[in-house]
Design an enzyme around this catalytic site. Structure first.
Site, PDB file in Angstrom:
ATOM      1  N   ASP A 221       5.735 -10.152   0.016  1.00 55.79           N
ATOM      2  CA  ASP A 221       5.706  -9.075   0.985  1.00 55.79           C
ATOM      3  C   ASP A 221       6.867  -8.104   0.779  1.00 55.79           C
ATOM      4  OD1 ASP A 221       4.812  -7.848   3.548  1.00 55.79           O
ATOM      5  OD2 ASP A 221       6.727  -8.621   4.267  1.00 55.79           O
ATOM      6  N   GLU A 268       3.634  -6.783  -3.290  1.00 52.46           N
ATOM      7  CA  GLU A 268       3.138  -5.886  -2.243  1.00 52.46           C
ATOM      8  C   GLU A 268       3.944  -4.597  -2.354  1.00 52.46           C
ATOM      9  OE1 GLU A 268       3.429  -3.536   0.592  1.00 52.46           O
ATOM     10  OE2 GLU A 268       4.505  -5.151   1.621  1.00 52.46           O
ATOM     11  N   ASP A 321      -2.773  -5.465   7.915  1.00 51.71           N
ATOM     12  CA  ASP A 321      -2.188  -4.402   8.735  1.00 51.71           C
ATOM     13  C   ASP A 321      -3.166  -3.261   9.006  1.00 51.71           C
ATOM     14  OD1 ASP A 321       0.307  -5.542   9.123  1.00 51.71           O
ATOM     15  OD2 ASP A 321       1.169  -4.651   7.319  1.00 51.71           O
TER      16      ASP A 321
END
Length: 421
Positions: A221, A268, A321
């Protein structure tokens, strides 16, 4: 009922609804785990006791601090204290004599926490072994930051940028972006990267090793935070007041690559991606991410459009998200809806499936389709809305939704695009 059945029931998704009321479910499941622990203490075999003891020794590098932290947290929460910085100074400061006394006083709670983690380990590894035997690999997610109220931060305070009161001096976030005009002030304490580098990134290497024992591939992430991270003063009300600070990401990735040849990570790389982030990702040959919902801003060279994709990428219709594809399509303005429909050759009601087909047809090495999109669900099934703190991560797959018919349909589509052997 045996303790194994009780522990399994505690971990099961038992609610028939698609939204989980965590305030109701978590206490009920913890009570089940307490029941399982009592049953284990009474009736477990010598082999089970040996297996638990072996697990505790093998994982002591994180389990000991985690179990003690959770026991202390529960003890203090019962008295209305919900932050480790508000514990007695000798506990917050981890004085050895105070920790020894706490281990003695809370021995039963600590044993329970070890038992819970052992049960999870057994159940998860059984799932992983079954999945791998079916030629299914599991992709995990590794958050770049941890919470301030966590065993990590409490146990290794020198690795975080804390003030004299052990509160975060600066916190994590990102500047204004697609999701928020004021940026995102995440609030996680930032690492003291100089100290981490000095000890060979021991904490990070342990985190990654633990997760790679559970997953076959990890999505790292906020990868751009390994090139530079956005540091927001703890007193600042929004992320606007932050600034970029360089991160020794190359040194960290070199250490991880030495531990894990081939470095099974996905970067990411969303948000503000600068050349140094691209260079870092390319240096370690990590696939990045492409999100189709981000592609339709009217620019033909938008990197998220399918014709701009590369092999070294993982393509998503949308991530956790984003809204679901159906919800996203329904909210498009007229001009964007026309642009999306023209590109995908899809009428309004066909856009969600056309988006999924575009993902499967991409040259990206992996395609990820959220379950909500496979089911064609709308915004009510959205996982997470960045910048908000309520109603997130509560959606669960409805019972019976993963039908044989659904599997056959999407298998055929995967076969059509060469994504199933």
């Amino acid at each position: 009922r045996g303790w194994r059945d009780t522990a399994s029931l505690a971990g099961a998704a038992t609610l028939p609804t698609t939204r989980v009321d965590f305030d109701r479910v978590i206490p009920r499941r913890m009570a089940r785990l307490r029941e399982a622990f009592a049953g284990f203490s009474r009736a477990a075999t010598a082999a089970d006791h040996h297996d638990l003891a072996d697990f505790a020794v093998t994982h002591a590098h994180w389990l000991d601090d985690h179990a003690l932290f959770m026991a202390l947290d529960r003890h203090h929460a019962a008295r209305g204290i919900h932050a480790w910085t508000q514990w007695a100074p000798e506990l917050a400061g981890r004085r050895p004599e105070a920790l020894a006394a706490a281990r003695a006083d809370l021995a039963d709670d600590i044993a329970f926490e070890r038992f819970v983690q052992w049960c999870f380990q057994r159940q998860w590894q059984a799932l992983k072994h079954y999945a791998n035997a079916q030629r299914i690999r599991l992709i995990g997610d590794l958050p770049i930051f941890v919470a301030h109220h966590s065993a990590d931060c409490w146990a290794q305070q020198s690795l975080f940028r804390l003030d004299a009161q052990r509160e975060p001096a600066v916190v994590a976030g990102v500047p204004p972006d697609y999701f928020s005009a004021t940026g995102q002030r995440w609030g996680n304490p930032l690492y003291d990267w100089d100290r981490m580098r000095a000890d060979g990134f021991r904490h990070w290497r342990a985190r990654v090793a633990t997760q790679l024992a559970r997953f076959d591939l990890l999505r790292l992430d906020h990868f751009r935070g390994l090139a530079a991270h956005w540091a927001v003063p703890a007193a600042a009300p929004t992320a606007r007041e932050g600034r970029w600070i360089d991160t020794p990401g190359a040194a960290l990735l070199e250490a991880l690559a030495a531990d894990h040849p081939g470095l099974p990570l996905v970067a990411e790389d969303l948000g503000l991606i600068t050349p140094d982030v691209e260079a870092l990702r390319g240096r370690f040959a990590l696939p990045g991410m492409r999100v189709l919902q981000f592609g339709f801003d009217g620019s033909g060279d938008n990197p998220h459009l399918p014709h701009m994709h590369r092999d070294d990428a993982v393509v998503y219709t949308g991530t956790h998200d984003n809204d679901t594809s159906a919800g996203w399509a329904a909210a498009l303005d007229a001009a964007t809806r026309e642009r999306v429909g023209f590109y995908l050759r899809a009428a309004d009601g066909e856009i969600p499936e056309a988006l999924a087909r575009a993902a499967l047809g991409s040259v990206a090495r992996l395609a990820v389709l959220p379950m909500q999109d496979l089911l064609g669900l709308g915004s009510a099934a959205r996982f997470n809305t960045p910048g908000t703190t309520t109603g997130n991560w509560a959606w669960r797959l409805p019972g019976g939704a993963a039908s044989d018919e659904l599997a056959a349909r999407w298998r055929r589509l995967n076969q059509a695009y060469g994504r199933v052997a």
